[in-house]
Design a protein around this motif. Structure first.
Motif, PDB file in Angstrom:
ATOM      1  N   GLU A   1      31.758  36.996  28.232  1.00  0.00           N
ATOM      2  CA  GLU A   1      30.688  37.054  29.230  1.00  0.00           C
ATOM      3  C   GLU A   1      29.690  35.913  29.047  1.00  0.00           C
ATOM      4  O   GLU A   1      29.150  35.403  30.015  1.00  0.00           O
ATOM      5  CB  GLU A   1      29.993  38.410  29.190  1.00  0.00           C
ATOM      6  N   SER A   2      29.481  35.484  27.818  1.00  0.00           N
ATOM      7  CA  SER A   2      28.613  34.332  27.565  1.00  0.00           C
ATOM      8  C   SER A   2      29.235  33.063  28.144  1.00  0.00           C
ATOM      9  O   SER A   2      28.537  32.206  28.679  1.00  0.00           O
ATOM     10  CB  SER A   2      28.398  34.180  26.060  1.00  0.00           C
ATOM     11  N   LEU A   3      30.546  32.965  28.069  1.00  0.00           N
ATOM     12  CA  LEU A   3      31.281  31.808  28.574  1.00  0.00           C
ATOM     13  C   LEU A   3      31.403  31.816  30.100  1.00  0.00           C
ATOM     14  O   LEU A   3      31.169  30.805  30.753  1.00  0.00           O
ATOM     15  CB  LEU A   3      32.675  31.779  27.940  1.00  0.00           C
TER      16      LEU A   3
ATOM     17  N   THR B   1      32.967  39.731  38.067  1.00  0.00           N
ATOM     18  CA  THR B   1      32.903  40.134  39.466  1.00  0.00           C
ATOM     19  C   THR B   1      33.263  41.599  39.595  1.00  0.00           C
ATOM     20  O   THR B   1      32.689  42.329  40.397  1.00  0.00           O
ATOM     21  CB  THR B   1      33.891  39.286  40.306  1.00  0.00           C
ATOM     22  N   GLU B   2      34.218  42.046  38.758  1.00  0.00           N
ATOM     23  CA  GLU B   2      34.724  43.416  38.840  1.00  0.00           C
ATOM     24  C   GLU B   2      35.314  43.826  37.495  1.00  0.00           C
ATOM     25  O   GLU B   2      35.941  43.025  36.816  1.00  0.00           O
ATOM     26  CB  GLU B   2      35.802  43.465  39.908  1.00  0.00           C
ATOM     27  N   CYS B   3      35.108  45.083  37.107  1.00  0.00           N
ATOM     28  CA  CYS B   3      35.713  45.651  35.899  1.00  0.00           C
ATOM     29  C   CYS B   3      36.184  47.066  36.190  1.00  0.00           C
ATOM     30  O   CYS B   3      35.567  47.782  36.981  1.00  0.00           O
ATOM     31  CB  CYS B   3      34.719  45.721  34.747  1.00  0.00           C
TER      32      CYS B   3
ATOM     33  N   THR C   1      37.567  40.875  36.012  1.00  0.00           N
ATOM     34  CA  THR C   1      37.920  39.679  36.769  1.00  0.00           C
ATOM     35  C   THR C   1      36.656  38.905  37.107  1.00  0.00           C
ATOM     36  O   THR C   1      35.637  39.489  37.466  1.00  0.00           O
ATOM     37  CB  THR C   1      38.653  40.066  38.071  1.00  0.00           C
ATOM     38  N   TRP C   2      36.747  37.589  36.987  1.00  0.00           N
ATOM     39  CA  TRP C   2      35.692  36.663  37.375  1.00  0.00           C
ATOM     40  C   TRP C   2      36.236  35.794  38.494  1.00  0.00           C
ATOM     41  O   TRP C   2      37.360  35.315  38.416  1.00  0.00           O
ATOM     42  CB  TRP C   2      35.303  35.762  36.203  1.00  0.00           C
TER      43      TRP C   2
ATOM     44  N   LYS D   1      40.891  33.406  45.687  1.00  0.00           N
ATOM     45  CA  LYS D   1      41.516  32.088  45.589  1.00  0.00           C
ATOM     46  C   LYS D   1      41.499  31.534  44.173  1.00  0.00           C
ATOM     47  O   LYS D   1      42.432  30.860  43.751  1.00  0.00           O
ATOM     48  CB  LYS D   1      40.808  31.096  46.510  1.00  0.00           C
ATOM     49  N   SER D   2      40.445  31.764  43.444  1.00  0.00           N
ATOM     50  CA  SER D   2      40.260  31.207  42.108  1.00  0.00           C
ATOM     51  C   SER D   2      39.663  32.283  41.206  1.00  0.00           C
ATOM     52  O   SER D   2      38.530  32.718  41.438  1.00  0.00           O
ATOM     53  CB  SER D   2      39.325  29.996  42.193  1.00  0.00           C
ATOM     54  N   PHE D   3      40.424  32.707  40.213  1.00  0.00           N
ATOM     55  CA  PHE D   3      39.920  33.789  39.362  1.00  0.00           C
ATOM     56  C   PHE D   3      40.473  33.707  37.946  1.00  0.00           C
ATOM     57  O   PHE D   3      41.476  33.062  37.681  1.00  0.00           O
ATOM     58  CB  PHE D   3      40.248  35.155  39.964  1.00  0.00           C
ATOM     59  N   ILE D   4      39.756  34.387  37.054  1.00  0.00           N
ATOM     60  CA  ILE D   4      40.205  34.615  35.680  1.00  0.00           C
ATOM     61  C   ILE D   4      40.176  36.112  35.474  1.00  0.00           C
ATOM     62  O   ILE D   4      39.171  36.765  35.760  1.00  0.00           O
ATOM     63  CB  ILE D   4      39.302  33.904  34.660  1.00  0.00           C
TER      64      ILE D   4
END
Length: 84
Positions: free
Chosen positions: A39-41, A46-48, A58-59, A63-66
């Motif tokens: 979370e610091s990085l 966006t969602e847990c 997910t962040w 289209k673009s996520f980690i």
């Protein structure tokens, strides 16, 4: 275009350019990393969702996520898509 419209467009471009969801930050993720360090990085997810010690967060957007899977608040697995 009015000054206000130009300001709003410039702000949107600036915010998009500052996204923490990128290939550089993805490459810093490691198995066993604490959730607080992720979370610091990457910032707030966006969602847990999850249960019984397992969490998936997910962040980013469609289209673009980690996506990161945690067990007892430690990274187990992670994946990304559309990263630049």
């Amino acid at each position: 275009m009015s000054l206000r419209t130009i300001s709003v467009v410039a702000l949107c471009v600036l915010l998009a350019a500052c996204s923490k969801v990128n290939q550089d930050n993805y490459s810093k993720l490691k198995a066993g990393m604490p959730k607080a360090e992720v979370e610091s990085l990457l910032g707030s997810p966006t969602e847990c969702s999850g249960a019984v010690g397992l969490t998936s967060c997910t962040w980013g957007d469609q289209k673009s996520f980690i996506s990161v899977q945690f067990a007892a608040d430690k990274v187990m697995m992670f994946s990304g898509e559309g990263l630049k």
